[in-house]
Enzyme design. Structure first.
Site, mmCIF file in Angstrom:
data_model
loop_
_atom_site.group_PDB
_atom_site.id
_atom_site.type_symbol
_atom_site.label_atom_id
_atom_site.label_comp_id
_atom_site.label_asym_id
_atom_site.label_seq_id
_atom_site.Cartn_x
_atom_site.Cartn_y
_atom_site.Cartn_z
ATOM 1 N N HIS A 24 37.184 115.252 53.004
ATOM 2 C CA HIS A 24 38.430 114.482 53.076
ATOM 3 C C HIS A 24 38.474 113.669 54.370
ATOM 4 O O HIS A 24 38.746 112.461 54.349
ATOM 5 C CB HIS A 24 39.614 115.463 53.010
ATOM 6 C CG HIS A 24 40.961 114.823 53.132
ATOM 7 N ND1 HIS A 24 41.801 114.642 52.053
ATOM 8 C CD2 HIS A 24 41.633 114.316 54.196
ATOM 9 C CE1 HIS A 24 42.917 114.063 52.451
ATOM 10 N NE2 HIS A 24 42.835 113.852 53.756
ATOM 11 N N GLU A 25 38.207 114.337 55.486
ATOM 12 C CA GLU A 25 38.280 113.654 56.773
ATOM 13 C C GLU A 25 37.170 112.624 56.937
ATOM 14 O O GLU A 25 37.401 111.522 57.450
ATOM 15 C CB GLU A 25 38.225 114.679 57.912
ATOM 16 C CG GLU A 25 39.453 115.573 58.014
ATOM 17 C CD GLU A 25 40.732 114.786 58.240
ATOM 18 O OE1 GLU A 25 40.669 113.702 58.852
ATOM 19 O OE2 GLU A 25 41.794 115.247 57.785
ATOM 20 N N HIS A 28 38.001 109.376 55.260
ATOM 21 C CA HIS A 28 38.871 108.517 56.072
ATOM 22 C C HIS A 28 38.039 107.710 57.061
ATOM 23 O O HIS A 28 38.218 106.485 57.205
ATOM 24 C CB HIS A 28 39.871 109.374 56.861
ATOM 25 C CG HIS A 28 40.983 109.952 56.059
ATOM 26 N ND1 HIS A 28 41.688 109.223 55.120
ATOM 27 C CD2 HIS A 28 41.538 111.204 56.076
ATOM 28 C CE1 HIS A 28 42.625 109.999 54.584
ATOM 29 N NE2 HIS A 28 42.548 111.199 55.139
#
Length: 229
Positions: A24-25, A28
């Site tokens: 997820h990170e 980004h």
């Protein structure tokens, strides 16, 4: 699965949780870099090494407490640094950066659904009964965790990803006021997840709003993967 074995319970939730939040990170950071902000890359955060992303509270302590108390398990990693002023089109690109995390989680959830569909039918039935084995249990939890993270992070509350999307859609003056709520992110999280449910079951947004959507989306993915609802 032995319900009394807290180590096993923690393992089959921690492994998929760490993978889900790391991807997820990183998503980004990758999208931010694509749109002109190399901050995450410069700080060595565009890596899938979990050590670079682990948050002692959100990645370890909180999931452990939730596992022990048999509560829904979730968590977070250290946010990947993103500077909106370095993006080529800050308002639009910041929304896309925010959506990259939940988008990655949904993609991972679909992969988990496909892998589960490839397993023998009796294996998945055993997973639903809590005795599918380490790999199958991890896959099923990986599906649920990724869908949960995607839906939960899309809540329109700063500093969640959904908050960044709302901020980008609002007129600039309102967006600045709305963004100021981000400083209260952790207290808001505690209010939503702990305080309000204690005051009234009707105020539990996780069980009343997020969980039904997670169940619907996860079931839909399993159906698309050929497993049926």
């Amino acid at each position: 699965m032995n319900d009394g074995n807290i180590i096993y319970t923690f393992a089959i939730w921690l492994v998929p949780l760490v993978v889900a939040i790391v991807f997820h990170e990183v998503a980004h950071g990758i999208v931010a870099h694509y749109f002109g902000d190399p901050t995450a890359a410069d700080r060595g955060r565009l890596t899938f090494n979990p050590v670079k992303h682990v948050d002692p509270v959100g990645t370890v302590a909180l999931p452990l407490i939730l596992a022990i108390t048999h509560a829904p398990i979730f968590g977070w990693a250290k946010p990947v640094p993103v500077r909106s002023d370095r993006l080529r089109n800050p308002r639009v690109h910041m929304m896309l950066v925010a959506l990259a995390g939940p988008g990655m989680n949904l993609a991972l959830a679909m992969i988990a659904a496909i892998l589960l569909a490839l397993m023998p039918g009796e294996t998945f039935a055993a997973v639903l009964q809590g005795s599918g084995g380490f790999i199958a249990d991890n896959l099923f939890n990986f599906l649920l965790i990724n869908v949960f993270l995607a839906i939960f992070n899309l809540l329109p509350i700063p500093p969640f990803d959904g908050g960044h999307v709302v901020e980008g859609l609002l007129p600039r003056r309102l967006a600045k006021r709305y963004a100021r709520l981000g400083r209260f992110g952790f207290p808001l999280l505690l209010l939503l997840l702990v305080v309000l449910p204690m005051l009234s079951p009707n105020a539990d947004i996780v069980s009343r709003i997020v969980s039904p959507v997670v169940t619907f989306v996860a079931g839909g993915m399993l159906t698309l993967a050929g497993m049926g609802s």
